[in-house]
Design an enzyme around this catalytic site. Sequence first.
Site, PDB file in Angstrom:
ATOM      1  N   THR A 128     128.429  57.124 -10.572  1.00  0.00           N
ATOM      2  CA  THR A 128     127.505  58.137 -10.026  1.00  0.00           C
ATOM      3  C   THR A 128     127.520  59.411 -10.851  1.00  0.00           C
ATOM      4  O   THR A 128     127.048  60.452 -10.390  1.00  0.00           O
ATOM      5  CB  THR A 128     127.894  58.462  -8.572  1.00  0.00           C
ATOM      6  N   GLU A 129     128.019  59.337 -12.079  1.00  0.00           N
ATOM      7  CA  GLU A 129     128.207  60.546 -12.890  1.00  0.00           C
ATOM      8  C   GLU A 129     126.949  61.392 -13.061  1.00  0.00           C
ATOM      9  O   GLU A 129     127.030  62.630 -12.975  1.00  0.00           O
ATOM     10  CB  GLU A 129     128.784  60.169 -14.264  1.00  0.00           C
TER      11      GLU A 129
END
Length: 247
Positions: A128-129
Amino acid sequence: MNEIPLVVDRHSDRVIARLNRPNKRNAIDREMVDAFHSLCEELEAEPRTLILTGTDGVFAAGADITQLRARRAEDARRAINATAFIRIHELPMPVIAALDGYALGGGAELAYAADIRIATPTLRIGNTEPCLGIIAAAGATWRLREIIGGGLASEMLLTARLLTADEALAAGLISGIHAPADLLAAAHAIADRIAVADPLAIRHTKTAMRAPRDAHPALDSDLQAELFESPEKMRRMTEFLERRGHR
């Protein structure tokens, strides 16, 4: 007393390393990265199978956001987490990741660095960076594509899609699903099967599997040539033939 970020249990043929920051859902911080490097130094000198596992139903819910927020361009160029995960990936003997619960962000990238991944039904794995304003720069952008293919890897990295255990199994990201109480035993069972084989043959197999396509078949032939001359090959094949002769 400061917590030990990585609890290590050593045996003659394997090492179990448990991520141990339960109050932070095992977020990977610099201290844990340093512990990974120390462990890799040990396993490079004395090769053994490595089992990576988590704590309290969580593998690793990402990198430590507090530390990430403080990092700047020069830190990114040092590839702090990526360097550690590459070193884990390149260990001489196999690495098994036993995944329970969340394996997110840097935790997912640590899992991708393993040779074999198994999980519990509660697994949620992905990156989910970009939602935090960064990219998955510790291996996911290239390693995930190699494991599961470009289409699904692109969807995961560009949409922050998390895979369930069943989805990860179907995609080939994990090779088995086990009840939480059985997860570590399942990892040990895999390590047991590895331990039956000749350690040098296992190491050479891993070397061949990690090599680029254009290194084959020359690399395989060179590795096989060494094994063909080994006393262990002669001993094992002789015992096999003798057992078959007594049937």
